[in-house]
Design an enzyme around this catalytic site. Sequence first.
Site, short mmCIF file in Angstrom:
data_model
loop_
_atom_site.label_atom_id
_atom_site.label_comp_id
_atom_site.label_asym_id
_atom_site.label_seq_id
_atom_site.Cartn_x
_atom_site.Cartn_y
_atom_site.Cartn_z
N SER A 257 6.47 -2.49 -3.65
CA SER A 257 5.83 -1.67 -2.63
C SER A 257 4.69 -0.83 -3.20
CB SER A 257 6.86 -0.75 -1.97
OG SER A 257 6.23 0.11 -1.05
N ARG A 258 3.56 -0.82 -2.50
CA ARG A 258 2.43 0.02 -2.87
C ARG A 258 2.44 1.36 -2.13
NH1 ARG A 258 0.59 -0.06 -7.07
NH2 ARG A 258 -1.46 0.67 -6.39
N SER A 259 3.45 1.56 -1.28
CA SER A 259 3.48 2.80 -0.49
C SER A 259 3.51 4.06 -1.33
CB SER A 259 4.66 2.77 0.47
OG SER A 259 4.48 1.78 1.46
N THR B 83 10.62 -0.92 5.25
CA THR B 83 10.08 -2.27 5.17
C THR B 83 11.23 -3.24 5.40
OG1 THR B 83 8.72 -3.75 3.83
CG2 THR B 83 10.33 -2.39 2.64
N LYS C 3 13.67 -2.73 9.57
CA LYS C 3 12.94 -2.17 10.71
C LYS C 3 13.74 -2.18 12.00
CE LYS C 3 8.42 -3.30 8.72
NZ LYS C 3 7.12 -3.98 8.93
N ASN D 192 9.05 1.22 11.61
CA ASN D 192 8.77 1.25 10.17
C ASN D 192 8.62 2.67 9.66
OD1 ASN D 192 6.24 1.93 11.22
ND2 ASN D 192 5.12 0.76 9.67
N ASP E 273 2.80 -0.21 12.36
CA ASP E 273 2.20 -1.52 12.07
C ASP E 273 1.20 -1.91 13.16
OD1 ASP E 273 3.59 -1.93 9.70
OD2 ASP E 273 5.23 -3.01 10.67
N ALA F 96 6.26 -16.53 15.17
CA ALA F 96 6.84 -15.97 16.39
C ALA F 96 7.98 -15.01 16.08
CB ALA F 96 7.33 -17.09 17.30
N GLY F 97 7.98 -14.43 14.88
CA GLY F 97 9.03 -13.50 14.50
C GLY F 97 8.71 -12.07 14.91
#
Length: 286
Positions: A26-28, A72, A76, A97, A112, A136-137
């Site tokens: 993760s870059r968060s 993440t 979610k 999120n 998002d 389609a998720g």
Amino acid sequence: MTTAAAESPTRRPHRFAVWGDPIDHSRSPALHGAAYALLGWPWEYGRRRVDEASFRDELAAAPASVRGLSLTMPLKSLAHRAAGRHDAAAEATGAANTLVRTREGWAGFNTDVGGLARALTEAGVGDAEEARIVGAGATATSALLALHRIGVRRVEVSARRPEAARALVALAEHLGVRAAVAPLGQPGGAVDLTVSTLPGDAPVAESDAERLAASGGTLYDVVYGTWPTALGAAWQRSGLPAHPGATMLLHQAVLQIRIFASGGAEEPLPDEDAVVAVMRRALMGG
């Protein structure tokens, strides 16, 4: 740096974190840390590996000093269910999120949607009228809402299993967006923009990718850790514009920080242009 936040609650030492599984990539933390430092806010932002099985217990045990969380995959949907109230995007997608602690419990947000809408505008396709969503998720639902937000009027959903797109088509019709479904390797008419919501390692036959590129306009791929993806490579071979999802990650994080600071995504941060710039450098530098 002196900002309007100098005498606000943002001066209090709060803790935030991103949870997920996996989480090491993760870059968060880099994004949030850069913003907090520039703003002069005494906030901490970490990361924690939390899987689906442990999420409920971990959330219940989170100390009061943890004021907010970024979530993440695969958390979610669980975060949405844990929240007592939701913003419109989280309500429509069934995914959150972002969680913020309130007096009444956790509030859930989906940044998002807004992050992708801002990223598409930055990529120069904010005026697209016809678009294709690949996949389609759950992420495809956020993509549909983002496309609606920028004014797209027609959407084609390209899916391996067209029957999996029924809920997406129903949501599009509710939003007033014309929608159609096509098998992954048999795209319909030409579109201005393609948004891929497939995982970065999703296998896509080269022939299918080439057909999607031929009528797909600009590609925006929500994946940011694996580039080029199979679709990204097809667009590059065709000489067509293709963008990885790093800017979506950036802009959704900006909206998260707004929420952490004020409880909503509408109020800009102090000196927000400078905040976005330092966050962008932190992201690209990583």
